[in-house]
Structure formats: structure tokens, C-alpha cells
Design a protein around this motif. Structure first.
Motif, PDB file in Angstrom:
ATOM      1  N   ALA A   2       0.822  -1.202   0.000  1.00  0.00           N
ATOM      2  CA  ALA A   2       0.000   0.000   0.000  1.00  0.00           C
ATOM      3  C   ALA A   2       0.859   1.256   0.000  1.00  0.00           C
ATOM      4  CB  ALA A   2      -0.892  -0.006   1.234  1.00  0.00           C
ATOM      5  N   GLU A   3       0.311   2.326  -0.591  1.00  0.00           N
ATOM      6  CA  GLU A   3       0.985   3.617  -0.555  1.00  0.00           C
ATOM      7  C   GLU A   3       0.469   4.402   0.639  1.00  0.00           C
ATOM      8  OE1 GLU A   3       0.668   5.723  -4.218  1.00  0.00           O
ATOM      9  OE2 GLU A   3       2.402   4.715  -5.067  1.00  0.00           O
ATOM     10  N   ARG A   4       1.391   4.938   1.430  1.00  0.00           N
ATOM     11  CA  ARG A   4       1.019   5.679   2.628  1.00  0.00           C
ATOM     12  C   ARG A   4       1.779   6.994   2.685  1.00  0.00           C
ATOM     13  NH1 ARG A   4      -0.036   2.686   7.244  1.00  0.00           N
ATOM     14  NH2 ARG A   4      -0.219   4.721   8.247  1.00  0.00           N
ATOM     15  N   ASP A   5       1.209   7.923   3.405  1.00  0.00           N
ATOM     16  CA  ASP A   5       1.865   9.200   3.657  1.00  0.00           C
ATOM     17  C   ASP A   5       3.065   8.945   4.572  1.00  0.00           C
ATOM     18  OD1 ASP A   5       2.627  11.679   4.716  1.00  0.00           O
ATOM     19  OD2 ASP A   5       0.600  12.480   4.546  1.00  0.00           O
ATOM     20  N   PRO A   6       4.281   9.333   4.163  1.00  0.00           N
ATOM     21  CA  PRO A   6       5.464   9.057   4.989  1.00  0.00           C
ATOM     22  C   PRO A   6       5.406   9.702   6.370  1.00  0.00           C
ATOM     23  CG  PRO A   6       5.995  10.551   3.179  1.00  0.00           C
ATOM     24  CD  PRO A   6       4.635   9.999   2.901  1.00  0.00           C
ATOM     25  N   VAL A   7       4.750  10.856   6.484  1.00  0.00           N
ATOM     26  CA  VAL A   7       4.620  11.491   7.800  1.00  0.00           C
ATOM     27  C   VAL A   7       3.817  10.589   8.737  1.00  0.00           C
ATOM     28  CG1 VAL A   7       3.638  13.443   9.063  1.00  0.00           C
ATOM     29  CG2 VAL A   7       4.867  13.843   6.926  1.00  0.00           C
ATOM     30  N   ASP A   8       2.725  10.033   8.232  1.00  0.00           N
ATOM     31  CA  ASP A   8       1.907   9.127   9.051  1.00  0.00           C
ATOM     32  C   ASP A   8       2.687   7.872   9.426  1.00  0.00           C
ATOM     33  OD1 ASP A   8      -0.215  10.864   8.941  1.00  0.00           O
ATOM     34  OD2 ASP A   8      -1.218   9.833   7.286  1.00  0.00           O
ATOM     35  N   LEU A   9       3.459   7.354   8.477  1.00  0.00           N
ATOM     36  CA  LEU A   9       4.242   6.145   8.746  1.00  0.00           C
ATOM     37  C   LEU A   9       5.284   6.387   9.831  1.00  0.00           C
ATOM     38  CD1 LEU A   9       4.786   4.900   5.084  1.00  0.00           C
ATOM     39  CD2 LEU A   9       3.504   3.706   6.865  1.00  0.00           C
ATOM     40  N   ILE A  10       5.965   7.513   9.745  1.00  0.00           N
ATOM     41  CA  ILE A  10       6.996   7.815  10.748  1.00  0.00           C
ATOM     42  C   ILE A  10       6.347   8.054  12.108  1.00  0.00           C
ATOM     43  CG2 ILE A  10       8.831   9.426  11.405  1.00  0.00           C
ATOM     44  CD1 ILE A  10       9.346   9.854   8.401  1.00  0.00           C
ATOM     45  N   LYS A  11       5.187   8.694  12.119  1.00  0.00           N
ATOM     46  CA  LYS A  11       4.470   8.891  13.383  1.00  0.00           C
ATOM     47  C   LYS A  11       4.069   7.553  13.991  1.00  0.00           C
ATOM     48  CE  LYS A  11       2.600  13.545  12.637  1.00  0.00           C
ATOM     49  NZ  LYS A  11       1.371  14.354  12.409  1.00  0.00           N
ATOM     50  N   ASP A  12       3.665   6.611  13.138  1.00  0.00           N
ATOM     51  CA  ASP A  12       3.326   5.271  13.631  1.00  0.00           C
ATOM     52  C   ASP A  12       4.535   4.623  14.306  1.00  0.00           C
ATOM     53  OD1 ASP A  12       0.745   5.454  12.729  1.00  0.00           O
ATOM     54  OD2 ASP A  12       1.050   4.234  10.933  1.00  0.00           O
ATOM     55  N   GLN A  13       5.705   4.784  13.694  1.00  0.00           N
ATOM     56  CA  GLN A  13       6.923   4.212  14.280  1.00  0.00           C
ATOM     57  C   GLN A  13       7.254   4.894  15.608  1.00  0.00           C
ATOM     58  OE1 GLN A  13       6.531   1.659  12.161  1.00  0.00           O
ATOM     59  NE2 GLN A  13       8.731   1.348  12.354  1.00  0.00           N
ATOM     60  N   LEU A  14       7.043   6.197  15.667  1.00  0.00           N
ATOM     61  CA  LEU A  14       7.277   6.924  16.921  1.00  0.00           C
ATOM     62  C   LEU A  14       6.319   6.468  18.014  1.00  0.00           C
ATOM     63  CD1 LEU A  14       7.976  10.639  15.909  1.00  0.00           C
ATOM     64  CD2 LEU A  14       9.434   9.179  17.317  1.00  0.00           C
ATOM     65  N   ASN A  15       5.089   6.177  17.632  1.00  0.00           N
ATOM     66  CA  ASN A  15       4.096   5.745  18.616  1.00  0.00           C
ATOM     67  C   ASN A  15       4.443   4.400  19.240  1.00  0.00           C
ATOM     68  OD1 ASN A  15       2.504   8.016  18.349  1.00  0.00           O
ATOM     69  ND2 ASN A  15       1.163   7.122  16.805  1.00  0.00           N
ATOM     70  N   ARG A  16       5.325   3.659  18.589  1.00  0.00           N
ATOM     71  CA  ARG A  16       5.737   2.356  19.128  1.00  0.00           C
ATOM     72  C   ARG A  16       6.975   2.479  20.010  1.00  0.00           C
ATOM     73  NH1 ARG A  16       6.403  -1.414  14.070  1.00  0.00           N
ATOM     74  NH2 ARG A  16       6.628  -3.003  15.675  1.00  0.00           N
ATOM     75  N   TRP A  17       7.475   3.693  20.159  1.00  0.00           N
ATOM     76  CA  TRP A  17       8.742   3.922  20.861  1.00  0.00           C
ATOM     77  C   TRP A  17       8.693   3.420  22.302  1.00  0.00           C
ATOM     78  CZ3 TRP A  17      10.566   6.879  24.984  1.00  0.00           C
ATOM     79  CH2 TRP A  17      11.942   7.093  25.015  1.00  0.00           C
ATOM     80  N   GLU A  18       7.613   3.729  23.018  1.00  0.00           N
ATOM     81  CA  GLU A  18       7.539   3.346  24.433  1.00  0.00           C
ATOM     82  C   GLU A  18       7.545   1.834  24.625  1.00  0.00           C
ATOM     83  OE1 GLU A  18       4.479   5.189  26.659  1.00  0.00           O
ATOM     84  OE2 GLU A  18       5.217   7.228  26.331  1.00  0.00           O
ATOM     85  N   GLU A  19       6.893   1.103  23.721  1.00  0.00           N
ATOM     86  CA  GLU A  19       6.855  -0.352  23.882  1.00  0.00           C
ATOM     87  C   GLU A  19       8.219  -0.983  23.624  1.00  0.00           C
ATOM     88  OE1 GLU A  19       5.124  -2.636  20.189  1.00  0.00           O
ATOM     89  OE2 GLU A  19       4.091  -0.710  20.332  1.00  0.00           O
ATOM     90  N   LEU A  20       9.119  -0.236  22.972  1.00  0.00           N
ATOM     91  CA  LEU A  20      10.462  -0.747  22.704  1.00  0.00           C
ATOM     92  C   LEU A  20      11.418  -0.488  23.866  1.00  0.00           C
ATOM     93  CD1 LEU A  20      10.868   0.635  19.060  1.00  0.00           C
ATOM     94  CD2 LEU A  20      10.217  -1.690  19.699  1.00  0.00           C
ATOM     95  N   ALA A  21      11.052   0.434  24.749  1.00  0.00           N
ATOM     96  CA  ALA A  21      11.982   0.913  25.774  1.00  0.00           C
ATOM     97  C   ALA A  21      12.512  -0.193  26.681  1.00  0.00           C
ATOM     98  CB  ALA A  21      11.313   2.005  26.605  1.00  0.00           C
TER      99      ALA A  21
END
Length: 239
Positions: A2-21
């Protein structure tokens, strides 16, 4: 893919930051996140861009030789992991800032911002009240061709599941699908609140004619008349 907005994709990755800590570089969730983040940055910019090079320079560990394993080495590696995870967060925030500035320029010259093609992996959370096998099948059909799978249900009935366990499953999911035409609507609203508090993506589904609470209407919602329509609308929304 799928084609996605890169800003949304990067925000999604940032939203997973806490679970990686609380993880480590060898954890499968972290490795998946790292590969996806690198791919998104490379496609949004270029492999030689500053953002990509800075991200690739992060080691996430100090010592890589298992022969030297010891409590002290583990402590040092843990500190490096947390430090580089913080650095990764800053890199992603910087990437979003650059893309957002570019978008302002795009508006001025009437050009369409670049989209990126990605293949997402991971699991999604299915809310309380979605027990009907046909509805579950309709939801899963929307993700055929992707590497997204529904999160395995708890071994105990949902109503007997502990709050901590349910929160953990929502935290580990990439996003959640929440059914507001369910008899268990109160539980669903509670789960939505948990997900929003964690910064997770929330997709609401509901039958035509369902009245939604005012604040809920602001969230991404999919109204459907039958299960085939639900599948098609989910495909478009997630695509």
C-alpha cells in the motif's frame, strides 16, 4: 503493498517507541521496528540522506560479542540501547519536521507530496464484542496480501481477562479495530480509551444506523451495511 503518507508512517513508528523501551536489540519486535523504520526513511528520503545515515549509525549496543557476556556488559549494553533509542526518536522527529516543511512548499507550488509504498507487518487488536467467526473472517480478508494478523485471543474469556493483560495486548498491537455496534459497547469504549492513551491508531467499525458518542465521531470510522462492504472499506482505509 500500500501507498502511505510518509509522515503518518513515521508517526506510527514513533508511537511504538515506548513499547520498545524495555526490550533489547535481539528482540524480534525491535528488529522488526528497526527494519521497517529504515525502509520508511530510505523511501521517504534516500539511502544516502542524513536521516538514514544517522539512523544507521545507531548501534543500540556497546558490546556485540557474546563471549564477553556478564552483568556489567548487560548493564552497559542496556544503557547504550536506551540512549540510541532516544537518538532514534530525535531522528524521526527531525524527519517529520523536514517532511512537514516540504509539504508547506508543496502547497505553494501546487505539487502532490511524495507517498511511499510499504508492506506492514505485525498484529492488530480486535476489540471486545467481535466474536462472530464471519465478522472476524471479513476483517482478516481486508488484510490478505499483507503481513498483518489478528492478535491471538487470551486463553480466558474476554470478560475474565485481567486489565493488565488486555492493556498489554493493546500495547503490543500495531493498531486496533473496535466495534461500536457490539452489545459489549462499554468494554469497547474502555479499550478505545486505553489505546488512545497509548498513542495507538484506532479504527472504529459500526453498522449503519448506529449512534456514536460525540467525541468518538472525530476518530477514523467505518460504517458498513454488510460484511462484504466492511471488508472493502477496511481495505481502502488501511491501504
Amino acid at each position: 503493498m500500500a501507498e502511505r503518507d510518509p509522515v503518518d508512517l513515521i508517526k506510527d513508528q514513533l508511537n511504538r517507541w515506548e513499547e520498545l523501551a524495555d526490550l533489547h536489540p535481539d528482540n524480534e519486535l525491535f528488529k522488526q521496528w528497526h527494519i521497517e523504520t529504515r525502509t520508511i526513511l530510505e523511501k521517504a528520503f534516500s539511502p544516502k540522506s542524513t536521516h538514514v545515515q544517522n539512523f544507521l549509525a545507531l548501534r543500540f549496543r556497546e558490546v556485540n560479542v557474546k563471549a564477553f557476556a556478564s552483568p556489567e556488559i548487560s548493564r552497559i549494553n542496556s544503557a547504550r540501547y536506551k540512549r540510541d533509542l532516544e537518538n532514534a526518536k530525535n531522528i524521526l522527529q527531525s524527519a517529520i519536521k523536514e517532511l512537514t516543511l516540504d509539504r508547506t512548499l508543496f502547497k505553494k507550488i501546487q505539487t502532490t507530496p511524495k507517498m511511499v509504498e510499504v508492506s506492514l507487518k505485525g498484529q492488530y487488536f480486535i476489540s471486545s464484542g467481535i466474536a462472530d467467526p464471519e465478522m472476524r473472517s471479513a476483517i482478516q480478508s481486508a488484510f490478505e496480501g499483507n503481513e498483518l494478523t489478528p492478535m491471538k485471543d487470551s486463553e480466558v474469556p474476554r470478560k475474565e481477562e485481567s486489565l493488565e493483560h488486555r492493556m498489554d495486548r493493546i500495547r503490543r498491537a500495531r493498531f486496533g479495530i473496535y466495534h461500536l455496534s457490539s452489545p459489549e459497547r462499554e468494554d469497547v469504549l474502555f479499550e478505545i480509551g486505553i489505546a488512545l492513551g497509548m498513542g495507538k491508531k484506532v479504527t472504529i467499525i459500526y453498522k449503519k444506523g448506529t449512534r456514536l458518542p460525540g467525541m468518538i465521531r472525530k476518530l477514523t470510522g467505518i460504517e458498513y451495511g454488510n460484511l462484504s462492504e466492511l471488508t472493502e472499506k477496511l481495505k481502502r482505509e488501511m491501504g
